[in-house]
Design a protein around this motif. Structure first.
Motif, PDB file in Angstrom:
ATOM      1  N   THR A  33       0.845  -1.190   0.000  1.00 49.42           N
ATOM      2  CA  THR A  33       0.000   0.000   0.000  1.00 49.42           C
ATOM      3  C   THR A  33       0.883   1.243   0.000  1.00 49.42           C
ATOM      4  N   PHE A  34       0.272   2.374  -0.326  1.00 54.93           N
ATOM      5  CA  PHE A  34       0.979   3.644  -0.234  1.00 54.93           C
ATOM      6  C   PHE A  34       0.010   4.738   0.195  1.00 54.93           C
ATOM      7  N   LYS A  35       0.568   5.730   0.851  1.00 59.98           N
ATOM      8  CA  LYS A  35      -0.177   6.933   1.223  1.00 59.98           C
ATOM      9  C   LYS A  35       0.565   8.104   0.614  1.00 59.98           C
ATOM     10  N   ALA A  36      -0.147   8.914  -0.151  1.00 67.21           N
ATOM     11  CA  ALA A  36       0.495  10.031  -0.837  1.00 67.21           C
ATOM     12  C   ALA A  36      -0.156  11.352  -0.464  1.00 67.21           C
ATOM     13  N   THR A  37       0.684  12.372  -0.327  1.00 67.08           N
ATOM     14  CA  THR A  37       0.235  13.758  -0.273  1.00 67.08           C
ATOM     15  C   THR A  37       0.714  14.366  -1.591  1.00 67.08           C
ATOM     16  N   TRP A  38       0.600  15.667  -1.734  1.00 67.64           N
ATOM     17  CA  TRP A  38       1.052  16.305  -2.967  1.00 67.64           C
ATOM     18  C   TRP A  38       2.572  16.357  -3.058  1.00 67.64           C
ATOM     19  N   LYS A  39       3.293  16.111  -1.950  1.00 66.53           N
ATOM     20  CA  LYS A  39       4.755  16.200  -1.967  1.00 66.53           C
ATOM     21  C   LYS A  39       5.460  14.963  -1.431  1.00 66.53           C
ATOM     22  N   THR A  40       4.758  14.115  -0.699  1.00 69.49           N
ATOM     23  CA  THR A  40       5.407  12.952  -0.102  1.00 69.49           C
ATOM     24  C   THR A  40       4.616  11.681  -0.374  1.00 69.49           C
ATOM     25  N   ILE A  41       5.311  10.555  -0.260  1.00 65.83           N
ATOM     26  CA  ILE A  41       4.677   9.255  -0.426  1.00 65.83           C
ATOM     27  C   ILE A  41       5.324   8.283   0.550  1.00 65.83           C
ATOM     28  N   GLU A  42       4.501   7.442   1.137  1.00 65.58           N
ATOM     29  CA  GLU A  42       5.000   6.408   2.036  1.00 65.58           C
ATOM     30  C   GLU A  42       4.545   5.060   1.500  1.00 65.58           C
ATOM     31  N   PHE A  43       5.521   4.185   1.281  1.00 64.70           N
ATOM     32  CA  PHE A  43       5.240   2.839   0.802  1.00 64.70           C
ATOM     33  C   PHE A  43       5.285   1.858   1.961  1.00 64.70           C
ATOM     34  N   MET A  44       4.380   0.886   1.952  1.00 66.23           N
ATOM     35  CA  MET A  44       4.417  -0.230   2.899  1.00 66.23           C
ATOM     36  C   MET A  44       4.291  -1.496   2.066  1.00 66.23           C
ATOM     37  N   ALA A  45       5.279  -2.374   2.187  1.00 70.17           N
ATOM     38  CA  ALA A  45       5.270  -3.620   1.429  1.00 70.17           C
ATOM     39  C   ALA A  45       4.591  -4.707   2.258  1.00 70.17           C
ATOM     40  N   ALA A  46       3.700  -5.454   1.620  1.00 62.78           N
ATOM     41  CA  ALA A  46       3.030  -6.574   2.268  1.00 62.78           C
ATOM     42  C   ALA A  46       3.730  -7.887   1.925  1.00 62.78           C
ATOM     43  N   SER A  47       4.508  -7.881   0.834  1.00 64.50           N
ATOM     44  CA  SER A  47       5.233  -9.079   0.423  1.00 64.50           C
ATOM     45  C   SER A  47       6.525  -8.660  -0.258  1.00 64.50           C
ATOM     46  N   GLY A  48       7.372  -9.628  -0.545  1.00 66.00           N
ATOM     47  CA  GLY A  48       8.631  -9.346  -1.224  1.00 66.00           C
ATOM     48  C   GLY A  48       9.748  -9.026  -0.258  1.00 66.00           C
ATOM     49  N   PRO A  49      10.896  -8.569  -0.778  1.00 69.67           N
ATOM     50  CA  PRO A  49      12.080  -8.338   0.056  1.00 69.67           C
ATOM     51  C   PRO A  49      11.931  -7.212   1.079  1.00 69.67           C
ATOM     52  N   CYS A  50      10.968  -6.350   0.915  1.00 70.03           N
ATOM     53  CA  CYS A  50      10.762  -5.234   1.856  1.00 70.03           C
ATOM     54  C   CYS A  50       9.509  -5.436   2.711  1.00 70.03           C
ATOM     55  N   ALA A  51       9.025  -6.681   2.810  1.00 68.63           N
ATOM     56  CA  ALA A  51       7.780  -6.959   3.543  1.00 68.63           C
ATOM     57  C   ALA A  51       7.822  -6.368   4.954  1.00 68.63           C
ATOM     58  N   ASP A  52       6.735  -5.700   5.301  1.00 72.29           N
ATOM     59  CA  ASP A  52       6.536  -5.085   6.618  1.00 72.29           C
ATOM     60  C   ASP A  52       7.479  -3.917   6.909  1.00 72.29           C
ATOM     61  N   LEU A  53       8.113  -3.380   5.865  1.00 69.75           N
ATOM     62  CA  LEU A  53       8.990  -2.227   6.048  1.00 69.75           C
ATOM     63  C   LEU A  53       8.390  -1.027   5.332  1.00 69.75           C
ATOM     64  N   ALA A  54       8.257   0.072   6.055  1.00 73.83           N
ATOM     65  CA  ALA A  54       7.738   1.305   5.462  1.00 73.83           C
ATOM     66  C   ALA A  54       8.900   2.136   4.932  1.00 73.83           C
ATOM     67  N   GLY A  55       8.633   2.865   3.867  1.00 75.48           N
ATOM     68  CA  GLY A  55       9.620   3.777   3.307  1.00 75.48           C
ATOM     69  C   GLY A  55       8.970   5.096   2.965  1.00 75.48           C
ATOM     70  N   SER A  56       9.605   6.182   3.366  1.00 73.43           N
ATOM     71  CA  SER A  56       9.043   7.511   3.173  1.00 73.43           C
ATOM     72  C   SER A  56       9.935   8.315   2.220  1.00 73.43           C
ATOM     73  N   TYR A  57       9.282   8.953   1.232  1.00 71.73           N
ATOM     74  CA  TYR A  57       9.997   9.685   0.185  1.00 71.73           C
ATOM     75  C   TYR A  57       9.280  10.978  -0.164  1.00 71.73           C
ATOM     76  N   GLY A  58      10.038  11.963  -0.557  1.00 71.24           N
ATOM     77  CA  GLY A  58       9.490  13.114  -1.243  1.00 71.24           C
ATOM     78  C   GLY A  58       9.450  12.733  -2.715  1.00 71.24           C
ATOM     79  N   TYR A  59       8.638  13.408  -3.498  1.00 67.34           N
ATOM     80  CA  TYR A  59       8.614  13.093  -4.923  1.00 67.34           C
ATOM     81  C   TYR A  59       8.291  14.320  -5.752  1.00 67.34           C
ATOM     82  N   ILE A  60       8.719  14.238  -7.002  1.00 71.33           N
ATOM     83  CA  ILE A  60       8.392  15.253  -7.995  1.00 71.33           C
ATOM     84  C   ILE A  60       7.896  14.511  -9.229  1.00 71.33           C
ATOM     85  N   LEU A  61       6.715  14.889  -9.698  1.00 74.11           N
ATOM     86  CA  LEU A  61       6.157  14.321 -10.917  1.00 74.11           C
ATOM     87  C   LEU A  61       6.194  15.400 -11.987  1.00 74.11           C
ATOM     88  N   SER A  62       6.955  15.146 -13.044  1.00 77.44           N
ATOM     89  CA  SER A  62       7.066  16.086 -14.147  1.00 77.44           C
ATOM     90  C   SER A  62       6.682  15.352 -15.421  1.00 77.44           C
TER      91      SER A  62
END
Length: 122
Positions: free
Chosen positions: A62-91
């Protein structure tokens, strides 16, 4: 009279402000390809994602996004149960991430590269 005119102008400008017809998740929805290794990720407008690595391993979460940030949460795979927080720019159709906090090394490596949109959100 001047006060009435000033208030009318302010109300008019406020009422005509931009109404954004979509959420950050809807804006990011679509199929994305990593320029590093061709990994693909599909972000869905409901806040879920799936990914496919070049070795055909799959993961989702799953992910939660604002207009400037995004947080990913993996339910499976190598990052399972680990959250990651990022800023982003979409151009246009290029998505760039800036690491804020993530303990999954694989995700930090992949998100250090540009991602390009392959399919439109619809």
């Amino acid at each position: 009279m001047r006060i009435t005119l000033l208030l009318s102008t302010l109300l008019f400008l406020t009422a005509c402000g931009p109404d954004i017809p979509f959420t950050p998740a809807e804006r990011l929805a679509g199929e994305w390809t990593c320029t590093m290794d061709g990994s693909q990720a599909v972000l869905h407008a409901d806040g879920t994602w799936t990914s496919l690595a070049p070795d055909l391993s799959q993961s989702e979460g799953t992910f939660k996004a604002t207009w400037k940030t995004i947080e990913f949460m993996a339910a499976s795979g190598p990052c399972a149960d680990l959250a990651g927080s990022y800023g982003y720019i979409l151009s246009r159709d290029t998505l760039l991430f800036t690491l804020k906090d993530d303990s999954c090394e694989l995700r930090t490596i992949k998100l250090d590269y540009a991602w390009t949109r392959g399919l439109s959100p619809s």
